[in-house]
Each structure stands twice: as structure tokens, then as C-alpha cells.
Design a protein around this motif. Structure first.
Motif, short mmCIF file in Angstrom:
data_model
loop_
_atom_site.label_atom_id
_atom_site.label_comp_id
_atom_site.label_asym_id
_atom_site.label_seq_id
_atom_site.Cartn_x
_atom_site.Cartn_y
_atom_site.Cartn_z
N UNK A 188 0.83 -1.21 0.00
CA UNK A 188 0.00 0.00 0.00
C UNK A 188 0.86 1.25 0.00
N UNK A 189 0.28 2.34 -0.51
CA UNK A 189 0.93 3.65 -0.42
C UNK A 189 -0.16 4.67 -0.13
N UNK A 190 0.23 5.91 0.06
CA UNK A 190 -0.77 6.92 0.42
C UNK A 190 -1.11 7.79 -0.79
N UNK A 191 -2.34 8.28 -0.81
CA UNK A 191 -2.82 9.20 -1.84
C UNK A 191 -3.56 10.33 -1.14
N UNK A 222 -7.93 11.84 -4.79
CA UNK A 222 -7.46 10.80 -5.71
C UNK A 222 -7.65 9.39 -5.16
N UNK A 223 -7.77 9.25 -3.84
CA UNK A 223 -7.95 7.91 -3.28
C UNK A 223 -9.21 7.23 -3.82
N UNK A 224 -10.19 8.03 -4.26
CA UNK A 224 -11.45 7.46 -4.77
C UNK A 224 -11.25 6.68 -6.07
N UNK A 225 -10.09 6.87 -6.74
CA UNK A 225 -9.82 6.19 -8.00
C UNK A 225 -9.14 4.84 -7.81
N UNK A 227 -8.33 0.25 4.86
CA UNK A 227 -8.36 0.73 6.25
C UNK A 227 -7.57 -0.30 7.07
N UNK A 228 -6.50 0.16 7.71
CA UNK A 228 -5.63 -0.77 8.45
C UNK A 228 -5.70 -0.51 9.96
N UNK A 236 -6.84 7.05 3.08
CA UNK A 236 -5.83 7.59 2.16
C UNK A 236 -4.76 6.54 1.84
N UNK A 237 -4.96 5.29 2.31
CA UNK A 237 -4.04 4.20 1.94
C UNK A 237 -4.65 3.46 0.75
#
Length: 420
Positions: free
Chosen positions: A141-144, A148-151, A156-157, A177-178
Motif C-alpha cells: 500500500x501507499x498513500x494518496x 485521488x484515493x477514490x480512483x 483501512x488498516x 488515504x491508503x
């Protein structure tokens, strides 16, 4: 003992990559001088204990793919095989269909990588994380940013244990945002939930199709059918990275990925980067030049330029943020910016070919490429310029923010057009 599986999709996908995907399967499109999936294979080959790399997809095993696999096997001294699906089976269906091939030899675990991502592939770090805390599914995983996370697939961790508590593919409202990078490490146990999905699909299909010949049973979507269903049950974990990552869905994102990989070459493959030499062309920033290319000494190249096999670059050419593919010719004093020049194309002298980049916001460290749409309100949006294969651009014209389909011979300037 470890294995890796690269999911290369099929010709029914990658429509946003046209017209470039007309000439070569998208996974073989050159990014930073080498085929897109060679970056994946190089990363997998460096993992200690890697025994075999499998490609799974729906492409016909044509000459280009066969030649690439043979060359890759020799270069990396690893068995690299292509397993062709009988129908498109989704991101998980191919894994289940070819489970015997994947598990042959009893691997401890196997990596699964989507072909259309660009990354520094922190596979060894993922393996260390997996061995410290073995579970069936480990996602990179990475952050956005929030918009943009909606794409993407959102994760959820649990911040202490890194267990995936909730997973939603392309949510309609903000979830996390992950985001999912499309790079995984699975244990052999991970194939059991895939079997459960397959059997459930089969039962559902038989209710709808009394003949029992249900074609959709083999189609399994890892994201919706497996990750969303199993989140919060102690089976899926996430390994977070702050390294480079981007999707490669379109030609514009391929150009951005080329920039990221050229930057990586400083550390991983410095020999691939052109050096400024006396009597040679002027090099600015990161530039890849194939050994067979002919570049005039007065040309100025870079930053972020990739020049393919047999390309000719004439005197006084200015080339920046572009990919020039096999056999293309840039005649004297052309200016090529933010453009992909297709195989065997010719740009006439004193012509200017320019596009508009769609780069992530440089002021937002969590920004990624926006999912590009070609049109808005019936108008072509400004984007990079793409010349298909064997396009001829005349002298002293301007081609701006345009897409030129293959085998076109232009006679004048064009701006903001798709030239059919």
C-alpha cells in the motif's frame, strides 16, 4: 523457495493506451528503454530464493512475446513462462485456474504483480514483513490524497498490527488515504478463498443456467471478491511503502513512469543513463539512448528522454520529456516536447511537436497521476502528443496536444485534434 506471477491482462484491456497498443502488447511497451514488464522481472529476479516467474494473461503468444520471454530467460537465468487463459478470468481467476503450476515445487509464498504499475518494487521488504508475521495475503500500500484515493482500492488498516480491517474498490466517498498498489505476496493458503469464490460462482451460475455450462464461474476479481470479503478476518495485511509508484493506464502515464524509472536508474542501472561526452550530444538530466541510435552532436536531450533502437536524431534537435520509439527519425532542428513518437515515424526539419503534461501536483507529496479523460464537454483536453507508428510530419509545422493514428502523412499544422 519463492515464485512470482505477473498479471499481464489481454488485448480487451488497455484501450486507453491506443494507438500505441495497436503495434505491441501493452506489457511490452518500452518504458525508460525496456519493456514495461522487464522492470517487474528485474525486481523479482533479485529476490533471494526466486525459482520461477509466470506470466498470466489472455494475449495470444505472438512472436514479440515469445522473443521477449526467451531473451529474459537468458538474461536473468530463471524459468519465465507464459500461461494463456482460455477466456479473460479477472485478476484472481488466472491464479486459481493455474494453481497447480503456481504451487508446483512447493513454494513458501508467491508474489503477484499487476503489469500496469510502475514501482521500485520493495519485494524483499515485503518478504521480510511476511516472514515476521505470515498471513495468507500481504498487500503493498501507499498513500494518496483524499480526492485521488477514490480512483483506487482503499485500505483501512489497524495501525499497530497493519491488519486490513476494511477494503473498498474505488469508493464513492472517502474511506482511507491508503491505496492498493497492485503488488502482493500470497501464501499457498491464499488459493483457498479463491476456490471458495469459484465454487460459489459455479453454484450461482447453475441456478441461472440449467445446462451447467456457466462461463463466468472462473472469473474472480481479487479486489471485490476476495479482499473486500476477507477484510477484518485476520487474513489480509498491508505493507506500506513511500517509494515511487504509479499506474500505467494511458500513454500519458507511461511517459510519467518513464521519468520515474529514469530517476531510479541513478541507483539501480547507472549504465543505462547517457553521459555527456566531448563531441557528443548535450545531455541534461536523465536520458536513455539505445546503443544503436544515431544522435547528432549538436542535439540537446533531456531531461527524462528515452530513445529506442535504430532512432536517428538530427543536428540541432531539442528533445525533452519524451519517448522516441524504434526506428523513428527526427530531422534537423525539430523540437519535440512531452510527446511519444511512434515506431518508424518521421518528424520533418524545423517542425515542433508538443504536448501538455498531466503531472501530479508537485506541491502535494501524496499526489498521483489523475485518471485521464480524453474529452470534456465534447472537446479534446490538452494532453501529451502521440504519434502512432509510421506517421510522417512535414517540415516547419506545429503539432500540439494531438493524437495521430498510425500510417498518417500530414500536410499542415494541427492543434487539439485526433487525426484519424
Amino acid at each position: 523457495m519463492l515464485k512470482a506471477v505477473i498479471l499481464i491482462g489481454g488485448p480487451q484491456k488497455g484501450t486507453r493506451f491506443r494507438p500505441l497498443s495497436f503495434e505491441v502488447p501493452k506489457p511490452l511497451f518500452p518504458v525508460a528503454g525496456v519493456p514495461m514488464i522487464q522492470h517487474h522481472i528485474e525486481a523479482c529476479a533479485q529476490v533471494p530464493g526466486m525459482q520461477e516467474i509466470l506470466l498470466i494473461g489472455f494475449y495470444q503468444p505472438d512472436e514479440a512475446l515469445t522473443r521477449f520471454l526467451e531473451a529474459a530467460q537468458q538474461e536473468f537465468n530463471l524459468p519465465i513462462r507464459y500461461l494463456q487463459e482460455f477466456v479473460p478470468l479477472g485478476t484472481g481467476g488466472g491464479l486459481y485456474h493455474f494453481r497447480d503450476q503456481i504451487l508446483a515445487g512447493g513454494p513458501e509464498a508467491f508474489f503477484v504483480l499487476n503489469a500496469d504499475v510502475c514501482s521500485d518494487f520493495p519485494l524483499t521488504a515485503m518478504l521480510d514483513s511476511y516472514r515476521h508475521q505470515p498471513h495468507p495475503f500481504l498487500l503493498l500500500g501507499t498513500t494518496a490524497n483524499r480526492t485521488q484515493s477514490l480512483n483506487y482500492g482503499c485500505i483501512v488498516e489497524n495501525p499497530q498490527t497493519h491488519e486490513v480491517l476494511h477494503y473498498v474498490e474505488k469508493p464513492s466517498t472517502f474511506v482511507s488515504d491508503i491505496i492498493n498498489c497492485g503488488i502482493y505476496l500470497f501464501s499457498p493458503e491464499a488459493l483457498k478463498p479463491l476456490r471458495d469464490v469459484f465454487q460459489r460462482n459455479q453454484q450461482d451460475g447453475q441456478l441461472e443456467d440449467s445446462s451447467g455450462l456457466w462461463p463466468g464461474a472462473g472469473t474472480i476479481r481479487l479486489e471485490q471478491d476476495v479482499f473486500s470479503a476477507l477484510a477484518g478476518q485476520g487474513q489480509i495485511y498491508v505493507h506500506l511503502t513511500d517509494g515511487i509508484w504509479s499506474q500505467i493506464k494511458s500513454a500519458g502515464s507511461a511517459l510519467y513512469a518513464s521519468r520515474l524509472y529514469l530517476g531510479q536508474y541513478q541507483l539501480t542501472h547507472p549504465e543505462r543513463l547517457a553521459k555527456h561526452t566531448p563531441g557528443g550530444p548535450r545531455i541534461r538530466g536523465n536520458v536513455y539512448i539505445h546503443p544503436t541510435a544515431k544522435v547528432a552532436p549538436s542535439a540537446v536531450l533531456g531531461p527524462n528522454v528515452s530513445i529506442g533502437e535504430g532512432v536517428t536524431v538530427g543536428e540541432g534537435v531539442r528533445l525533452r520529456e519524451s519517448i522516441v520509439l524504434h526506428g523513428a527519425t527526427l530531422q534537423e532542428h525539430t523540437c519535440v516536447l512531452h510527446t511519444i513518437v511512434g515506431w518508424g515515424s518521421t518528424v520533418g526539419r524545423w517542425a515542433r511537436v508538443e504536448g501538455t503534461p498531466n503531472d501530479p501536483n508537485p506541491n502535494d507529496p501524496r499526489a498521483h497521476m489523475d485518471s485521464e479523460s480524453l474529452f470534456k464537454d465534447g472537446k479534446l483536453l490538452p494532453a501529451i502528443t502521440i504519434l502512432g507508428c509510421r506517421v510522417r510530419i512535414p517540415a516547419e509545422v506545429l503539432i500540439l496536444n494531438s493524437i495521430v493514428l498510425p500510417h498518417k502523412e500530414l500536410s499542415r499544422s494541427f492543434t487539439n485534434q485526433i487525426i484519424l
